[in-house]
Write a protein that holds these residues in place. Structure first.
Motif, PDB file in Angstrom:
ATOM      1  N   PRO A  37     -10.193 -10.924  -1.566  1.00  0.00           N
ATOM      2  CA  PRO A  37      -9.850  -9.991  -0.493  1.00  0.00           C
ATOM      3  C   PRO A  37      -8.780  -8.989  -0.947  1.00  0.00           C
ATOM      4  CG  PRO A  37      -8.849 -12.127  -0.106  1.00  0.00           C
ATOM      5  CD  PRO A  37      -9.727 -12.280  -1.307  1.00  0.00           C
ATOM      6  N   SER A  38      -8.754  -7.845  -0.295  1.00  0.00           N
ATOM      7  CA  SER A  38      -7.769  -6.821  -0.610  1.00  0.00           C
ATOM      8  C   SER A  38      -6.696  -6.794   0.464  1.00  0.00           C
ATOM      9  CB  SER A  38      -8.429  -5.443  -0.697  1.00  0.00           C
ATOM     10  OG  SER A  38      -7.441  -4.449  -0.866  1.00  0.00           O
ATOM     11  N   THR A  39      -5.447  -6.688   0.049  1.00  0.00           N
ATOM     12  CA  THR A  39      -4.354  -6.559   1.003  1.00  0.00           C
ATOM     13  C   THR A  39      -4.190  -5.113   1.453  1.00  0.00           C
ATOM     14  OG1 THR A  39      -2.755  -6.257  -0.782  1.00  0.00           O
ATOM     15  CG2 THR A  39      -3.104  -8.513   0.006  1.00  0.00           C
ATOM     16  N   ARG A  40      -4.948  -4.199   0.871  1.00  0.00           N
ATOM     17  CA  ARG A  40      -4.831  -2.769   1.184  1.00  0.00           C
ATOM     18  C   ARG A  40      -5.658  -2.333   2.385  1.00  0.00           C
ATOM     19  NH1 ARG A  40      -0.263  -1.348  -0.647  1.00  0.00           N
ATOM     20  NH2 ARG A  40       0.029  -1.802  -2.828  1.00  0.00           N
ATOM     21  N   ILE A  41      -6.597  -3.146   2.826  1.00  0.00           N
ATOM     22  CA  ILE A  41      -7.462  -2.754   3.937  1.00  0.00           C
ATOM     23  C   ILE A  41      -6.612  -2.499   5.177  1.00  0.00           C
ATOM     24  CG2 ILE A  41      -9.416  -3.435   5.397  1.00  0.00           C
ATOM     25  CD1 ILE A  41     -10.101  -3.047   2.403  1.00  0.00           C
ATOM     26  N   GLY A  42      -6.812  -1.323   5.789  1.00  0.00           N
ATOM     27  CA  GLY A  42      -6.070  -0.955   6.997  1.00  0.00           C
ATOM     28  C   GLY A  42      -4.695  -0.374   6.730  1.00  0.00           C
ATOM     29  N   GLN A  43      -4.308  -0.277   5.482  1.00  0.00           N
ATOM     30  CA  GLN A  43      -3.006   0.286   5.131  1.00  0.00           C
ATOM     31  C   GLN A  43      -3.181   1.667   4.504  1.00  0.00           C
ATOM     32  OE1 GLN A  43      -0.777  -2.268   2.574  1.00  0.00           O
ATOM     33  NE2 GLN A  43      -0.821  -3.989   3.972  1.00  0.00           N
ATOM     34  N   VAL A  44      -2.106   2.434   4.532  1.00  0.00           N
ATOM     35  CA  VAL A  44      -2.115   3.738   3.869  1.00  0.00           C
ATOM     36  C   VAL A  44      -2.287   3.503   2.371  1.00  0.00           C
ATOM     37  CG1 VAL A  44      -0.724   5.777   3.329  1.00  0.00           C
ATOM     38  CG2 VAL A  44      -0.721   4.840   5.644  1.00  0.00           C
ATOM     39  N   ALA A  45      -3.156   4.279   1.772  1.00  0.00           N
ATOM     40  CA  ALA A  45      -3.417   4.140   0.337  1.00  0.00           C
ATOM     41  C   ALA A  45      -2.142   4.395  -0.444  1.00  0.00           C
ATOM     42  CB  ALA A  45      -4.504   5.126  -0.082  1.00  0.00           C
ATOM     43  N   PRO A  46      -1.910   3.603  -1.484  1.00  0.00           N
ATOM     44  CA  PRO A  46      -0.718   3.825  -2.307  1.00  0.00           C
ATOM     45  C   PRO A  46      -0.792   5.155  -3.031  1.00  0.00           C
ATOM     46  CG  PRO A  46      -1.919   1.850  -3.011  1.00  0.00           C
ATOM     47  CD  PRO A  46      -2.711   2.502  -1.929  1.00  0.00           C
ATOM     48  N   GLY A  47       0.324   5.570  -3.560  1.00  0.00           N
ATOM     49  CA  GLY A  47       0.372   6.811  -4.319  1.00  0.00           C
ATOM     50  C   GLY A  47      -0.395   6.696  -5.615  1.00  0.00           C
ATOM     51  N   MET A  48      -0.520   7.824  -6.282  1.00  0.00           N
ATOM     52  CA  MET A  48      -1.226   7.853  -7.555  1.00  0.00           C
ATOM     53  C   MET A  48      -0.380   8.620  -8.565  1.00  0.00           C
ATOM     54  SD  MET A  48      -5.233   8.214  -6.488  1.00  0.00           S
ATOM     55  CE  MET A  48      -5.165   9.926  -6.041  1.00  0.00           C
ATOM     56  N   ARG A  61      -1.560  12.643  -4.111  1.00  0.00           N
ATOM     57  CA  ARG A  61      -1.422  12.237  -2.706  1.00  0.00           C
ATOM     58  C   ARG A  61      -2.102  13.240  -1.779  1.00  0.00           C
ATOM     59  NH1 ARG A  61      -1.431   8.324   0.450  1.00  0.00           N
ATOM     60  NH2 ARG A  61      -0.038   7.192  -0.899  1.00  0.00           N
ATOM     61  N   GLU A  62      -2.003  14.511  -2.100  1.00  0.00           N
ATOM     62  CA  GLU A  62      -2.631  15.544  -1.273  1.00  0.00           C
ATOM     63  C   GLU A  62      -4.148  15.331  -1.185  1.00  0.00           C
ATOM     64  OE1 GLU A  62      -3.112  20.319  -1.560  1.00  0.00           O
ATOM     65  OE2 GLU A  62      -1.085  19.521  -1.906  1.00  0.00           O
ATOM     66  N   ALA A  63      -4.767  14.976  -2.294  1.00  0.00           N
ATOM     67  CA  ALA A  63      -6.213  14.711  -2.306  1.00  0.00           C
ATOM     68  C   ALA A  63      -6.541  13.503  -1.424  1.00  0.00           C
ATOM     69  CB  ALA A  63      -6.691  14.483  -3.732  1.00  0.00           C
ATOM     70  N   LEU A  64      -5.686  12.487  -1.447  1.00  0.00           N
ATOM     71  CA  LEU A  64      -5.913  11.292  -0.617  1.00  0.00           C
ATOM     72  C   LEU A  64      -5.790  11.599   0.869  1.00  0.00           C
ATOM     73  CD1 LEU A  64      -4.048   8.406  -2.459  1.00  0.00           C
ATOM     74  CD2 LEU A  64      -6.494   8.618  -2.065  1.00  0.00           C
ATOM     75  N   ASN A  65      -4.874  12.478   1.217  1.00  0.00           N
ATOM     76  CA  ASN A  65      -4.610  12.785   2.625  1.00  0.00           C
ATOM     77  C   ASN A  65      -5.465  13.920   3.167  1.00  0.00           C
ATOM     78  OD1 ASN A  65      -2.723  10.755   2.697  1.00  0.00           O
ATOM     79  ND2 ASN A  65      -0.990  12.110   2.352  1.00  0.00           N
ATOM     80  N   ALA A  66      -6.311  14.487   2.331  1.00  0.00           N
ATOM     81  CA  ALA A  66      -7.183  15.573   2.787  1.00  0.00           C
ATOM     82  C   ALA A  66      -8.097  15.054   3.888  1.00  0.00           C
ATOM     83  CB  ALA A  66      -7.998  16.112   1.619  1.00  0.00           C
ATOM     84  N   GLU A 136      -0.669  -0.964  -8.196  1.00  0.00           N
ATOM     85  CA  GLU A 136      -0.287  -0.622  -6.821  1.00  0.00           C
ATOM     86  C   GLU A 136      -1.478  -0.668  -5.864  1.00  0.00           C
ATOM     87  OE1 GLU A 136       1.931   3.022  -6.849  1.00  0.00           O
ATOM     88  OE2 GLU A 136       3.443   2.183  -8.190  1.00  0.00           O
ATOM     89  N   TRP A 137      -2.668  -0.384  -6.371  1.00  0.00           N
ATOM     90  CA  TRP A 137      -3.870  -0.429  -5.542  1.00  0.00           C
ATOM     91  C   TRP A 137      -4.442  -1.840  -5.440  1.00  0.00           C
ATOM     92  CZ3 TRP A 137      -6.999   3.344  -3.050  1.00  0.00           C
ATOM     93  CH2 TRP A 137      -6.431   4.608  -3.008  1.00  0.00           C
ATOM     94  N   GLY A 138      -3.906  -2.776  -6.231  1.00  0.00           N
ATOM     95  CA  GLY A 138      -4.411  -4.140  -6.207  1.00  0.00           C
ATOM     96  C   GLY A 138      -5.669  -4.307  -7.031  1.00  0.00           C
ATOM     97  N   LEU A 139      -5.800  -3.510  -8.062  1.00  0.00           N
ATOM     98  CA  LEU A 139      -6.990  -3.511  -8.911  1.00  0.00           C
ATOM     99  C   LEU A 139      -7.104  -4.830  -9.667  1.00  0.00           C
ATOM    100  CD1 LEU A 139      -9.132  -1.339  -9.750  1.00  0.00           C
ATOM    101  CD2 LEU A 139      -7.734  -1.003 -11.784  1.00  0.00           C
TER     102      LEU A 139
END
Length: 179
Positions: A37-48, A61-66, A136-139
């Motif tokens: 399972p991923s702990t990121r589901i439902g959370q704001v995506a981490p930075g890159m 981050r701008e691409a993620l928030n588009a 940070e993404w839990g890869l």
């Protein structure tokens, strides 16, 4: 008249067998019992924190928030399953799906050669040389694909190569739910 004693030894093996069978049945009710399972589901995506890859547009981050739903795909040129999933990513990009690529722990020349050979489905891409963004993404490994909604929240983590089954059963439904 002799009183008969109940013999637990006759009942115990079927009870154990049925209990174990029930546990196995429950364990295999998930889509993929090996999927963590991923702990990121439902959370704001981490930075890159990525570096540029050649002269390709940098994923940030701008691409993620588009606005709109997008996919974040972690890949590498040394990854065999990444080659397998690539035609499916090309298909999604041709449909207008925004895909952000994160090249994971790869040599820049190899990564650029991979995209030159197979095509570039990514609207933005960056290199994760150190693997920090992946952490940070839990890869867990590459390839992994995340569905991110217009608010920048992770809706789905899909480990492994994207294929027809994954598209129809997991990724497209998550994209529809994220709209």
């Amino acid at each position: 008249m002799a009183e008969r004693k109940f013999n637990w030894l006759l009942v115990l093996p079927p009870v154990i067998f049925l209990s174990l069978g029930g546990l196995f049945w429950l364990a295999f009710q998930r889509d993929n019992p090996d999927e963590l399972p991923s702990t990121r589901i439902g959370q704001v995506a981490p930075g890159m924190a990525l570096t540029t890859l050649g002269d390709l547009p940098l994923a940030d981050r701008e691409a993620l928030n588009a606005p709109g739903v997008k996919l974040v795909n972690f890949w590498a040129s040394w990854c065999g399953p990444c080659r397998i999933e690539h035609p499916y990513l090309e298909e999604l990009a041709a449909e207008g799906v925004e895909i952000i690529g994160v090249n994971y722990k790869d040599q820049p020349d190899n990564a650029l050669g991979f995209l030159e050979e197979l095509g570039n489905p990514y609207s933005a891409v960056g290199a994760d040389d150190s693997g920090r963004t992946g952490i940070e993404w839990g890869l867990y490994g590459v390839p992994e694909t995340f569905v991110v909604n217009g608010a920048g929240e992770v809706v789905l983590r899909f480990p492994g190569p994207v294929n027809e089954t994954a598209l129809e059963n997991r990724i497209r439904p998550a994209m529809e739910a994220a709209e």
